[in-house]
Structure formats: structure tokens, C-alpha cells
Design a protein around this motif. Sequence first.
Motif, PDB file in Angstrom:
ATOM      1  N   ASP A  46      36.551 -41.235   2.608  1.00 23.36           N
ATOM      2  CA  ASP A  46      37.922 -40.965   3.020  1.00 23.36           C
ATOM      3  C   ASP A  46      37.940 -40.626   4.505  1.00 23.36           C
ATOM      4  OD1 ASP A  46      40.504 -40.053   3.368  1.00 23.36           O
ATOM      5  OD2 ASP A  46      40.571 -39.105   1.394  1.00 23.36           O
ATOM      6  N   ASP A  47      38.827 -41.268   5.265  1.00 19.70           N
ATOM      7  CA  ASP A  47      38.911 -41.022   6.702  1.00 19.70           C
ATOM      8  C   ASP A  47      39.878 -39.902   7.047  1.00 19.70           C
ATOM      9  OD1 ASP A  47      37.135 -42.216   8.303  1.00 19.70           O
ATOM     10  OD2 ASP A  47      38.382 -43.912   8.886  1.00 19.70           O
ATOM     11  N   THR A  48      40.470 -39.262   6.021  1.00 15.12           N
ATOM     12  CA  THR A  48      41.388 -38.165   6.278  1.00 15.12           C
ATOM     13  C   THR A  48      40.655 -37.018   6.970  1.00 15.12           C
ATOM     14  OG1 THR A  48      42.595 -38.735   4.258  1.00 15.12           O
ATOM     15  CG2 THR A  48      43.036 -36.571   5.236  1.00 15.12           C
ATOM     16  N   PRO A  49      41.215 -36.452   8.031  1.00 12.75           N
ATOM     17  CA  PRO A  49      40.544 -35.332   8.719  1.00 12.75           C
ATOM     18  C   PRO A  49      40.250 -34.183   7.757  1.00 12.75           C
ATOM     19  CG  PRO A  49      42.330 -36.171  10.066  1.00 12.75           C
ATOM     20  CD  PRO A  49      42.437 -36.874   8.736  1.00 12.75           C
ATOM     21  N   ALA A  50      39.177 -33.482   8.011  1.00 13.89           N
ATOM     22  CA  ALA A  50      38.737 -32.408   7.121  1.00 13.89           C
ATOM     23  C   ALA A  50      39.811 -31.343   6.926  1.00 13.89           C
ATOM     24  CB  ALA A  50      37.459 -31.768   7.668  1.00 13.89           C
ATOM     25  N   GLU A  51      40.468 -30.952   8.013  1.00 18.47           N
ATOM     26  CA  GLU A  51      41.482 -29.904   7.906  1.00 18.47           C
ATOM     27  C   GLU A  51      42.641 -30.336   7.017  1.00 18.47           C
ATOM     28  OE1 GLU A  51      44.140 -26.958  10.778  1.00 18.47           O
ATOM     29  OE2 GLU A  51      42.965 -28.599  11.663  1.00 18.47           O
ATOM     30  N   VAL A  52      43.016 -31.610   7.124  1.00 23.83           N
ATOM     31  CA  VAL A  52      44.112 -32.133   6.302  1.00 23.83           C
ATOM     32  C   VAL A  52      43.707 -32.140   4.839  1.00 23.83           C
ATOM     33  CG1 VAL A  52      45.548 -34.153   5.807  1.00 23.83           C
ATOM     34  CG2 VAL A  52      45.059 -33.521   8.184  1.00 23.83           C
ATOM     35  N   MET A  53      42.494 -32.599   4.551  1.00 29.13           N
ATOM     36  CA  MET A  53      41.999 -32.610   3.176  1.00 29.13           C
ATOM     37  C   MET A  53      41.951 -31.196   2.599  1.00 29.13           C
ATOM     38  SD  MET A  53      38.900 -35.396   3.308  1.00 29.13           S
ATOM     39  CE  MET A  53      38.614 -35.315   1.549  1.00 29.13           C
ATOM     40  N   PHE A  54      41.513 -30.253   3.422  1.00 27.59           N
ATOM     41  CA  PHE A  54      41.409 -28.872   2.959  1.00 27.59           C
ATOM     42  C   PHE A  54      42.784 -28.311   2.615  1.00 27.59           C
ATOM     43  CE2 PHE A  54      41.045 -24.260   3.673  1.00 27.59           C
ATOM     44  CZ  PHE A  54      39.993 -23.978   2.811  1.00 27.59           C
ATOM     45  N   ASN A  55      43.768 -28.571   3.481  1.00 34.35           N
ATOM     46  CA  ASN A  55      45.120 -28.085   3.219  1.00 34.35           C
ATOM     47  C   ASN A  55      45.731 -28.764   1.995  1.00 34.35           C
ATOM     48  OD1 ASN A  55      45.173 -26.243   5.345  1.00 34.35           O
ATOM     49  ND2 ASN A  55      45.880 -27.787   6.809  1.00 34.35           N
ATOM     50  N   GLU A  56      45.402 -30.023   1.781  1.00 32.75           N
ATOM     51  CA  GLU A  56      45.876 -30.716   0.582  1.00 32.75           C
ATOM     52  C   GLU A  56      45.290 -30.073  -0.679  1.00 32.75           C
ATOM     53  OE1 GLU A  56      46.433 -35.252   2.454  1.00 32.75           O
ATOM     54  OE2 GLU A  56      44.679 -34.748   1.223  1.00 32.75           O
ATOM     55  N   ALA A  57      44.012 -29.738  -0.596  1.00 34.26           N
ATOM     56  CA  ALA A  57      43.355 -29.081  -1.742  1.00 34.26           C
ATOM     57  C   ALA A  57      43.976 -27.714  -2.010  1.00 34.26           C
ATOM     58  CB  ALA A  57      41.858 -28.943  -1.474  1.00 34.26           C
ATOM     59  N   LEU A  58      44.250 -26.959  -0.943  1.00 38.47           N
ATOM     60  CA  LEU A  58      44.886 -25.653  -1.112  1.00 38.47           C
ATOM     61  C   LEU A  58      46.273 -25.781  -1.730  1.00 38.47           C
ATOM     62  CD1 LEU A  58      43.996 -23.744   2.196  1.00 38.47           C
ATOM     63  CD2 LEU A  58      42.978 -23.450  -0.064  1.00 38.47           C
ATOM     64  N   ALA A  59      46.992 -26.814  -1.333  1.00 40.23           N
ATOM     65  CA  ALA A  59      48.328 -27.043  -1.880  1.00 40.23           C
ATOM     66  C   ALA A  59      48.250 -27.344  -3.377  1.00 40.23           C
ATOM     67  CB  ALA A  59      49.016 -28.175  -1.131  1.00 40.23           C
ATOM     68  N   LEU A  60      47.265 -28.146  -3.771  1.00 45.72           N
ATOM     69  CA  LEU A  60      47.077 -28.465  -5.190  1.00 45.72           C
ATOM     70  C   LEU A  60      46.727 -27.201  -5.970  1.00 45.72           C
ATOM     71  CD1 LEU A  60      45.054 -31.797  -4.846  1.00 45.72           C
ATOM     72  CD2 LEU A  60      47.348 -31.547  -5.835  1.00 45.72           C
ATOM     73  N   ARG A  61      45.879 -26.395  -5.376  1.00 50.56           N
ATOM     74  CA  ARG A  61      45.501 -25.133  -6.034  1.00 50.56           C
ATOM     75  C   ARG A  61      46.712 -24.225  -6.198  1.00 50.56           C
ATOM     76  NH1 ARG A  61      41.049 -20.689  -3.729  1.00 50.56           N
ATOM     77  NH2 ARG A  61      42.087 -18.890  -4.656  1.00 50.56           N
ATOM     78  N   ALA A  62      47.516 -24.114  -5.144  1.00 56.52           N
ATOM     79  CA  ALA A  62      48.696 -23.256  -5.194  1.00 56.52           C
ATOM     80  C   ALA A  62      49.713 -23.738  -6.216  1.00 56.52           C
ATOM     81  CB  ALA A  62      49.340 -23.175  -3.811  1.00 56.52           C
ATOM     82  N   SER A  63      49.766 -25.057  -6.427  1.00 61.78           N
ATOM     83  CA  SER A  63      50.725 -25.626  -7.372  1.00 61.78           C
ATOM     84  C   SER A  63      50.265 -25.494  -8.823  1.00 61.78           C
ATOM     85  CB  SER A  63      50.964 -27.104  -7.050  1.00 61.78           C
ATOM     86  OG  SER A  63      49.822 -27.882  -7.371  1.00 61.78           O
ATOM     87  N   GLY A  64      49.017 -25.057  -9.008  1.00 65.24           N
ATOM     88  CA  GLY A  64      48.482 -24.899 -10.358  1.00 65.24           C
ATOM     89  C   GLY A  64      47.657 -26.074 -10.836  1.00 65.24           C
ATOM     90  N   ASP A  65      47.503 -27.081  -9.977  1.00 62.57           N
ATOM     91  CA  ASP A  65      46.695 -28.246 -10.337  1.00 62.57           C
ATOM     92  C   ASP A  65      45.233 -27.942  -9.997  1.00 62.57           C
ATOM     93  OD1 ASP A  65      45.565 -30.680 -10.894  1.00 62.57           O
ATOM     94  OD2 ASP A  65      46.797 -31.848  -9.491  1.00 62.57           O
ATOM     95  N   ILE A  66      44.597 -27.142 -10.839  1.00 55.77           N
ATOM     96  CA  ILE A  66      43.237 -26.679 -10.564  1.00 55.77           C
ATOM     97  C   ILE A  66      42.243 -27.831 -10.557  1.00 55.77           C
ATOM     98  CG2 ILE A  66      41.362 -25.224 -11.438  1.00 55.77           C
ATOM     99  CD1 ILE A  66      43.426 -23.289 -12.446  1.00 55.77           C
ATOM    100  N   SER A  67      42.391 -28.730 -11.532  1.00 57.35           N
ATOM    101  CA  SER A  67      41.480 -29.872 -11.616  1.00 57.35           C
ATOM    102  C   SER A  67      41.616 -30.763 -10.389  1.00 57.35           C
ATOM    103  CB  SER A  67      41.759 -30.665 -12.889  1.00 57.35           C
ATOM    104  OG  SER A  67      40.924 -31.798 -12.970  1.00 57.35           O
ATOM    105  N   GLY A  68      42.860 -31.035  -9.985  1.00 52.78           N
ATOM    106  CA  GLY A  68      43.091 -31.876  -8.803  1.00 52.78           C
ATOM    107  C   GLY A  68      42.568 -31.222  -7.545  1.00 52.78           C
TER     108      GLY A  68
END
Length: 288
Positions: A46-68
Motif C-alpha cells: 500500500d502506498d498510503t502514507p504511514a500517518e494516514v494509515m495510522f489515523n484510518e486504523a484509529l478511526a476504525l478502532r474508535a468506531s468499534g470496528d476492532i477487526s478492521g
Amino acid sequence: MLRSDAAGNALGADRLKRVIRYASLALALVVAGCATKDDVDDLALDDTPAEVMFNEALALRASGDISGAAKKFYELDRVYPYSEFARKSLINIAYLNFKMGKYPEAVAAAERFTTLYPGNKDSAYALFIIGESYFRQIPDVGRDQAVTAKALDAMREVVQRYPDSEYTKQARQRIRATEDQLAGKEMEVGRYYLARRNYLASINRFKVVVTNYQTTRHVEEALYRLTESYYALGVTNEAQTAAAVLGHNFPQSQWYQDAYSLLKKGGLEPRENKGSWLSRAFGNMKIL
């Protein structure tokens, strides 16, 4: 906002490393003659910048999508393995796997974190995740207690290495619970041998409880069982010492009353033998 030249050069170098790694892996599969299109696609990065990927993961976690969220953190760790965000992702991977009840995966991620970042402030939390993951898998006392021993070791390490951490209080509670479980296992096996009149084997089990788990609820019975086992063998001085230690520490205990009655039937009474291992085990404690 534009990146600085230094940041841009660093990102470019990181991407180049990933491209070379991807190309090398793909070439290896091709040379081996076993590559398919899907195999090569699986290696795509994935060519997505690391910071963007990290924030996306945090957003998924905050939304309750633990697996995602876990999948996104895994991907970040794979694509940017040496970045600061990989470190942050790894502790999140450990936590999210723990939340999902995937305890072996949680332990693996947390152990990797403590190995790679031993001095990091999150190492205490990683160690606690290891201990708590093992703790959640503790079986019934009738089964093998290897997992219990691992939980105890991890929690002791939390307390010893990070005595001022926010996890220390709960780690101490887990230590008491795991010690009680391990003592209970020793008592079960000791009673098994005692019922079959294998007194030497029973003594060895009860000795472990008295030596290693003096603060558990099992120590009263262990001292009585030692009195009983030694008395059955005719080793009266040790039987008397076990009863004396029991009487000093638990004078109102029914176990002490039973030990006293047992000795009295043989014309004996609780009395310390200063050369006994029991005297050494209880240090300078006053004995009757």
C-alpha cells in the motif's frame, strides 16, 4: 502543507526500500517457478502514507470496528516496519487481539513489542497484556497449570520492572490469584498421594505450598497435611514442628485443632525442631 526536503527524502528512501523488497520477493517466486498472479498481488504494498494509515486504523478502532482496525494496523506494520507508526501499531495490535479474545496473537504481538522496544514507556502495558492474556486462559485447578505459571511470571515482571506503573496494582492482584491457583494444584496432587499412603510424595507437594505460597489460603491445610504425613511416617519431630508453625500462625484454625488432636493421640504435642526445614522456611517467626 508541503513536506520539507528532508522529510521528502526520507519518505522517498523508505518507499524505495519497500519497492526493492517487493521486487525481490516477486522475483524469488518467479525464479522458483511457483508464482501466480495472486501470489504477486499478495505482495503488493500500500502506498498510503504511514500517518494516514495510522489515523484510518484509529478511526476504525474508535468506531468499534476492532477487526478492521487490527487489519489496518497489521498492514501498516507490514508496509512501514521500521517507522514510528509501526511501533504504535504493534502495541495496538496486541491490545486489539486481546480485546477480541485472540490471546496467543496478543501475546505474540506484545512479546515482539517488548523485544523491539524494551525501554519504551508502553513496555509495561505490553508486559501486562502478556500476563493478562495468560491469566484469561487459566484452566480448572484439576488441569495442567503451565499457563498459570506463565501468567505469574509475566505479572511478577510488571511489578519488578515497572513498580510505579499504573498496571502494578492489578498485576499484584493477579499474582495473588495465580499463586493461589498454583498452590491449589499442589494441594490436589498432595492429597492424591496422601490418600494412597505415598507419604514422601505428598510431603514434597505440601512442602512446595509452605515454601513458595505462604500467603495463600492453602497454607493452613498444607501445614496440617505435613503434620499428618510426617506422623504417618513416624517422623514425629517434623510432625510436631509443622503443628507448631500452624498453631503460631493460625491458633484459631480448625486445621490446628485437628493437628493438635492427632499428636495428642500419640502422646505428643506441637514443638519446634530448630533443625527442621520448616523452621528455616518461616525464618525468624516465633514458633510455639
